[in-house]
Write an enzyme that holds these catalytic residues in place. Structure first.
Site, mmCIF file in Angstrom:
data_model
loop_
_atom_site.group_PDB
_atom_site.id
_atom_site.type_symbol
_atom_site.label_atom_id
_atom_site.label_comp_id
_atom_site.label_asym_id
_atom_site.label_seq_id
_atom_site.Cartn_x
_atom_site.Cartn_y
_atom_site.Cartn_z
ATOM 1 N N LEU B 45 5.292 0.193 3.407
ATOM 2 C CA LEU B 45 4.355 1.109 2.828
ATOM 3 C C LEU B 45 4.563 3.082 4.035
ATOM 4 C CD1 LEU B 45 2.334 -0.360 0.667
ATOM 5 C CD2 LEU B 45 3.669 0.978 -0.492
ATOM 6 N N ALA B 46 4.044 2.012 4.825
ATOM 7 C CA ALA B 46 3.575 3.132 6.139
ATOM 8 C C ALA B 46 5.332 3.905 6.486
ATOM 9 C CB ALA B 46 3.758 2.477 7.130
ATOM 10 N N GLY B 47 6.231 2.740 6.852
ATOM 11 C CA GLY B 47 7.541 3.445 7.461
ATOM 12 C C GLY B 47 8.258 3.952 5.827
ATOM 13 N N ARG B 332 -13.856 -10.831 3.026
ATOM 14 C CA ARG B 332 -12.990 -11.638 2.758
ATOM 15 C C ARG B 332 -12.951 -12.650 4.016
ATOM 16 N NH1 ARG B 332 -7.350 -8.745 2.212
ATOM 17 N NH2 ARG B 332 -7.223 -8.544 -0.709
ATOM 18 N N ARG B 459 -10.354 -6.260 6.692
ATOM 19 C CA ARG B 459 -10.985 -5.678 5.889
ATOM 20 C C ARG B 459 -10.763 -5.627 5.143
ATOM 21 N NH1 ARG B 459 -5.925 -4.869 2.467
ATOM 22 N NH2 ARG B 459 -5.054 -6.829 3.764
ATOM 23 N N LEU B 465 -3.013 -1.280 1.001
ATOM 24 C CA LEU B 465 -1.934 0.337 1.458
ATOM 25 C C LEU B 465 -1.845 0.943 1.275
ATOM 26 C CD1 LEU B 465 -1.396 -2.224 -2.246
ATOM 27 C CD2 LEU B 465 -0.311 -2.610 -0.210
#
Lengths: 254, 661
Positions: B45-47, B332, B459, B465
C-alpha cells in the site's frame, strides 16, 4: 514424522527457461493430513537440502489464499482437486499411497523460470494497458457523493476478487486469459467511476491480451470451474459486449 | 554520545501544523521534477501509492518488489478494513476522535503531530480509493457501510468483505500500472534490494539482485523510499507472508538509519492456532469478527465437552467480564494478553489447550436472524429459521474468512465456534523517521509499516491500511519536496562511481560467503530456532531474566549460522534458499536488537509487556516519568548499539492510565 501419509510425487524439474524439463519422482513419508500442500513440499525440500540436493523451486508467499503467487498444476488441475489456491489445499484431500503429479502452469505467455515457478508479468502488462480509472491522487470527490446501487457494487466486488494467479489460463486448453481480463473490465464497467474510459479500456486490454500470446476463448468454462475465487464466466460475456460496442462505435486510435 | 533527536515537527497548534506545513514546504517545478529520480522499494500500500503519486507529479520513478508482481505485496492479505474519520454514521466521530483513539490505543507512545496528520488525511484516502473503483461495502441506498474495530466506540471502518487490503492494494496497483504503462515508472519485479548506496553522506541508490538471473544491479536515485513492510517474520511463525522480511530496513540501519522502538510488536488475538511442527505460517481471522463474535472459555478448568454442549451459564465471556465498556472490542494487545492469561491458567480449549472460542452463534441468531425475520414479517420464528436467515447475513459480511477457517481446520464455524489464539501480526517499531518521513540518513525515507511513527506501542485495527496509504498518497509526495527542492542541481550520479562499485562488491562477498559455508543445517532450521527464542522470551510477555538469556542464545545462534548453514545452488540463478539465507541472517541481528530494546524499556506499554511491571489486576503499567520517549537505536557494530531518544511531548492529550473498563 508428524503424520502417517506416504505419497509418491512426480514433480516437473526444469533448470531455467532455456533448458529442457523432465519429471522426477520422490517418495515422501510421514505427512500429516493437517499440512497444506505447500507444507508437504517444505518437508520434501528440507529433506533434499539435508541430502545436499537442490530443493524444488516453487512460487508462494501469503499462504492464505489471497496473494495469487502459488501456482501448482496438480493431477491435471490448476491448484489441485479443490476449488482453492495451492496454499489452501490440505493433505486431507489426498489418501496415503496416492501418486501426485505436479507441474507448472503451462502457457506460452507464462514461461517457466525454474521447476514450478513461471513468469506471469504478461498479466501486469494487460492491467497497465487499461485496467484502471485514470484518477490522479487528490482528484477525488467525496466518496458518498457517488451512490452506487448495491447490486452493481456487489457484482463489481465479485469480479474484483480475482487474485491474478493465472489458474484460468492454466485450465484453458487454449491458454486464454479471458476470465482474468474480463474480471477487470467488468469491475470497472459496472461502476460509474469506470464509465469515462469504458470503451478504450475494453479495446486496449483485449489488444494487449492478444499481443501477449494468450489463446482465444472457446467457451468451455474450464476457467470458471477451476478459479479458486469463483470468478464467474458471466464476466467474459460482459467483456464481449463491452468490446463489441466499443469496436462498433469507436473510430479512434488510442 | 547519545543525542536527543529532532523530529522536525512544525510549529503552530496541532490542528494547523499540517496545513501550514503544506503551504510552506518548498516546491519543485514540473520541469525539474522530470530530472529527479526516486527509487521506491516495495509495492504494498505505501510503496504502490507513493510510486504512483510521485509519477503523477512528474518525478522519474523506479519501483522494486521481490514478488513476481507488485499486486502480490502482503498488504493484499489485510482483511477487516480501513479507518477514516468521515462520520458518515453520525455517531460523533471526528478527526480529533480518530487522533485521540490512536494515541490512546498506542498507549501514549506515538508522536502527536504525525497521528493528527494521519487522522486529517484519512478521509481523503477513502475518496481516492472510491474514485479508483475500489468496491467497498455499500447499503441498498448505494452509500458506504462502516463497521467497528477494537479500541473505538464509533463505526469508522470502511471495508470490502474480509478482503479490504486486497481491494485497496489492487486500487493502488492499478494506479501504479497506469504510470508504468505511461512510462513514468520503471518497474523491477522479482528484484530484492540488498544495500543502500551512500554518496557524500546521502542515500543515492541501491544494490538490487535480479532474483531470476541472480545478477546484481546498481540503481541511482536522488532519494530512496523504503516501503518494505514489517518484520514480524523474525518470529518465524506469524501472519506475514513467507517472503516478508526486514532486509531492506536492516541494510539501511547498518548504513546509519536509527531503528525506532524495535521491541514494539503486535500480537493479534484472533488467529488460527498452531496445529503442528510442520506449520509454516499462521492465519489471521480478522478483528472485524469481534463485531459479531463473542470470545469465551469454559468456566471449568480442563472442560473437554464440545463447545455447543457447554451451557450458557458455564461459559466465561472473559473480555465482557473484565472490560464491560469495550467488551470484545478491546484493543489487540489487551485481548491477546487476556487469552494467554486464561490458557496459562488452564481454561484453554481444543487439543492443544492453547486456544479460546470465538463464537458467532448468539449474534447470528439473535442479532441478524431476528432482524431478517422481522424484515420478512415472520412472527415467532423457530431457531432453524433464525439460523438460516442469520447465516446468510454473516456469509455476506465475513464469508471468505469462514471459508478460509474451514479449509484450514476442517471445521465449519457456522456450526461450531472458531478456536483462536494470538499470533504475531504487525510491528509498530521500524526505522525512525522525522515528520517528513525521512530516516536519520539524508535522502532515505521509510513509509508504512517499515517506519515506527504512528502507532506507538500498539496499533489499532484497520489503521495499518490507513497509515500505508496516507504516507504514500498524501504525506510523502508533499514532504519529499523539502529535500528534493535543494537537489535540483544534483546531476544523476554514474553507477560506475566508486561508492556503487564498493557497495556491490560487499553484497557479492556476502552472497559468496553464504554459499561457501556448506554446513549441515538448512536456513529454515535457524529461522525456526530464532522464532522459538523470540516467541518465548520477546513475545506476549517479557522479563529481564528471559531477555538476557535470549540475547545470549541469539548470539550463539548467529555464530552457528555462519559456521553451519547449508545454502544449496548457485548465485547466478533463481535460488530461493539463497534469498532466505540473507533474510534470516538479518533477522538474527534484528532479533537481538529487539531483545536489547525490550530489556532496556523497564515498563509495560501496549504490546510490550514486562512481567515485572504490571498493575495488581494484570494490566500494563507504564512509567511516563522515565520512558515517555521513542527509543532509537544506532548500529555501531555486531551486537553493539547506542540508544538515542526522542522525547514524546503531549500538548493536546492528557496522558493517562489507559482504561477500557
Amino acid at each position: 514424522m508428524e503424520g502417517n501419509m506416504n505419497l509418491t510425487l512426480k514433480v516437473w524439474r526444469q533448470k531455467n527457461a532455456k533448458s529442457e524439463g523432465r519429471f522426477e519422482t520422490f517418495d515422501v513419508k510421514g505427512i500429516s493430513e493437517d499440512m497444506s500442500f505447500l507444507e508437504m513440499f517444505d518437508v520434501l525440500n528440507e529433506r533434499l537440502i539435508s541430502e545436499t540436493k537442490e530443493p524444488i523451486a516453487f512460487d508462494h508467499d501469503c499462504r492464505e489464499g489471497i496473494c495469487g503467487m502459488c501456482s501448482m498444476y496438480i493431477n491435471g488441475h490448476p491448484h489441485g482437486p479443490k476449488q482453492t489456491t495451492t496454499c489452501q489445499l490440505h493433505m486431507r484431500s489426498f489418501k496415503s499411497g496416492d501418486t501426485i503429479t505436479v507441474e507448472p502452469w503451462r502457457a506460452a505467455a507464462f514461461p517457466v523460470i525454474k521447476d514450478l515457478a513461471v513468469n506471469r508479468s504478461s498479466f501486469d502488462r494487460i492491467i497497465a494497458s487499461g485496467g484502471f480509472v485514470s484518477v490522479n491522487t487528490g482528484n477525488a470527490r467525496d466518496a458518498n457523493s457517488l451512490p452506487i446501487p448495491k447490486e452493481n457494487a456487489d457484482l463489481a466486488f465479485m469480479a474484483a476478487a480475482c487474485i491474478g494467479c493465472g489458474a484460468c489460463v492454466a485450465a484453458c486448453k487454449n491458454a486464454s486469459a479471458m476470465l482474468f481480463t474480463s474480471a477487470k473490465v467488468s469491475q470497472l464497467s459496472l461502476l460509474p467511476q469506470g464509465q469515462a474510459e469504458r470503451q478504450m479500456r475494453a479495446e486496449k486490454m483485449v489488444a494487449q491480451m492478444d499481443a501477449e500470446g494468450f489463446g482465444a476463448c472457446t467457451n468451455t468454462g474450464a476457467c470458471e470451474a477451476e478459479c479458486p475465487k469463483g470468478i464467474s464466466i458471466e464476466n467474459i460475456a460482459r467483456m464481449n459486449r463491452e468490446y463489441l460496442s466499443a469496436s462498433v462505435s469507436s473510430n479512434k486510435e488510442y | 554520545m547519545s543525542t536527543i533527536l529532532d523530529a522536525k515537527i512544525p510549529d503552530g497548534s496541532l490542528v494547523e501544523k499540517w496545513t501550514k506545513f503544506r503551504s510552506n514546504v518548498p516546491l519543485v517545478n514540473p520541469a525539474n521534477k522530470r530530472n529527479l529520480e526516486i527509487i521506491v522499494v516495495g509495492t504494498g500500500l505505501a510503496g504502490a501509492s507513493a510510486a504512483a503519486s510521485l509519477a503523477e507529479l512528474g518525478y522519474t520513478v523506479k519501483a522494486f518488489c521481490f514478488q513476481d508482481s507488485p499486486r502480490r505485496a502482503h498488504s493484499i492479505a489485510a482483511q477487516g478494513g480501513i479507518n477514516a474519520a468521515k462520520n458518515y454514521q453520525n455517531d460523533g466521530d471526528s478527526t480529533y476522535r480518530l487522533f485521540y483513539d490512536t494515541i490512546k490505543g498506542g498507549d501514549y507512545r506515538a508522536r502527536e503531530a504525525n497521528v493528527h496528520r494521519l487522522a486529517e488525511v484519512s478521509a481523503n484516502i477513502i475518496d481516492q480509493c472510491v474514485a479508483q473503483g475500489v468496491p467497498f461495502a455499500r447499503d441498498y441506498g448505494g452509500l458506504l457501510k462502516n463497521r467497528s474495530f477494537g479500541g473505538t466506540q464509533v463505526k469508522r471502518t470502511f471495508y470490502a468483505a474480509g478482503q479490504t487490503g486486497q481491494q485497496l492494494l489492487l486500487g493502488a496497483y492499478s494506479s501504479l500500472q497506469r504510470q508504468i504503462g505511461l512510462g513514468n515508472v520503471k518497474m523491477y519485479t522479482r528484484h530484492e534490494m540488498l544495500d543502500v548506496v551512500m554518496v557524500d553522506g546521502k542515500a543515492r541508490g541501491i544494490i538490487a539482485r535480479d532474483l531470476i538471473s541472480g545478477k546484481l544491479e546498481r540503481h541511482f536515485g536522488h532519494a530512496v523510499l523504503l516501503c518494505t513492510g514489517g518484520y514480524g517474520n523474525v518470529f518465524y511463525l506469524s501472519t506475514n507472508a513467507m517472503g516478508s522480511n526486514v532486509t531492506a530496513a536492516w541494510k539501511a540501519h547498518r548504513k546509519g538509519a536509527l531503528f525506532g522502538n524495535p521491541c514494539f510488536t503486535q500480537i493479534h488475538p484472533t488467529c488460527i492456532p498452531v496445529s503442528g511442527d510442520h506449520q509454516s505460517k499462521l492465519t489471521l481471522m480478522s478483528e472485524s469478527l469481534r463485531n459479531d463474535g463473542r470470545i469465551w472459555v469454559p468456566k471449568q478448568k480442563g472442560d473437554t465437552r464440545p463447545a455447543n454442549d457447554i451451557p450458557e451459564e458455564e461459559r466465561d465471556y472473559y473480555l465482557e467480564r473484565r472490560y464491560p465498556a469495550f467488551g470484545n472490542l478491546v484493543p489487540r494487545d489487551i485481548a491477546s494478553r487476556a487469552a494467554k492469561e486464561r490458557c496459562d491458567a488452564g481454561y484453554g480449549v481444543g487439543a492443544s489447550k492453547m486456544a479460546v472460542y470465538l463464537d458467532f452463534r448468539s449474534n447470528l441468531i439473535n442479532k441478524y436472524g431476528r432482524a431478517e425475520a422481522s424484515k420478512l414479517g415472520i412472527d415467532n420464528p423457530d431457531e432453524e429459521t433464525l439460523i438460516r436467515l442469520g447465516r446468510a447475513v454473516v456469509k455476506e459480511e465475513y464469508g471468505n474468512l469462514f471459508d478460509m477457517y474451514k479449509q484450514i481446520t476442517g471445521e465449519d464455524p457456522y456450526e461450531t465456534p472458531m478456536r483462536i489464539y494470538p499470533a504475531v501480526h504487525y510491528t509498530m517499531g521500524g526505522l525512525w523517521v522525522d515528520y517528513n518521513l525521512m530516516t536519520t540518513v539524508k535522502g532515505l525515507y521509510a513509509l508504512g509499516e517499515a517506519n515506527f511513527s504512528d502507532h506507538g506501542a500498539n496499533r489499532l485495527g484497520a489503521s495499518a491500511l490507513m497509515q500505508g496509504l496516507a504516507d504514500g498518497y498524501f504525506v510523502l509526495p508533499y514532504t519529499i519536496g523539502a529535500y528534493l527542492a535543494a537537489e535540483i542541481k544534483t546531476k544523476a550520479i554514474s553507477t560506475d562511481a566508486p561508492e556503487f562499485v564498493e557497495a556491490e562488491k560487499a553484497v557479492q562477498e556476502r552472497i559468496t560467503q553464504f554459499l561457501s559455508i556448506k554446513g549441515k543445517k538448512s536456513v529454515d532450521n535457524f529461522h525456526k530456532r530464532l522464532g522459538k527464542i523470540m516467541w518465548e522470551q520477546c513475545g506476549m510477555s517479557r522479563s529481564a531474566e528471559g531477555l538476557k538469556g535470549a540475547i545470549a542464545d541469539i548470539q550463539a545462534l548467529r555464530k552457528e549460522f555462519y559456521s553451519d548453514v547449508f545454502v544449496p545452488g548457485d548465485a547466478d540463478e533463481f535460488n530461493p534458499e539463497l534469498e532466505k539465507a540473507g533474510r534470516v541472517a538479518d533477522f538474527i541481528e534484528l532479533g537481538e536488537l529487539m531483545c536489547v530494546d525490550a530489556l532496556q524499556r523497564e515498563e509495560s506499554c501496549g504490546g510490550h509487556f514486562r512481567e515485572e511491571f504490571q498493575t495488581p489486576d494484570g494490566e500494563a503499567l507504564r512509567d511516563d516519568e522515565k520512558y515517555a520517549y521513542v527509543s532509537a537505536w544506532e548500529f555501531k557494530d555486531t551486537s553493539q548499539w547506542e540508544l538515542h531518544k526522542e522525547e514524546l511531548v503531549y500538548e493536546n492529550i492528557k496522558i493517562a492510565q489507559r482504561s477500557y473498563k
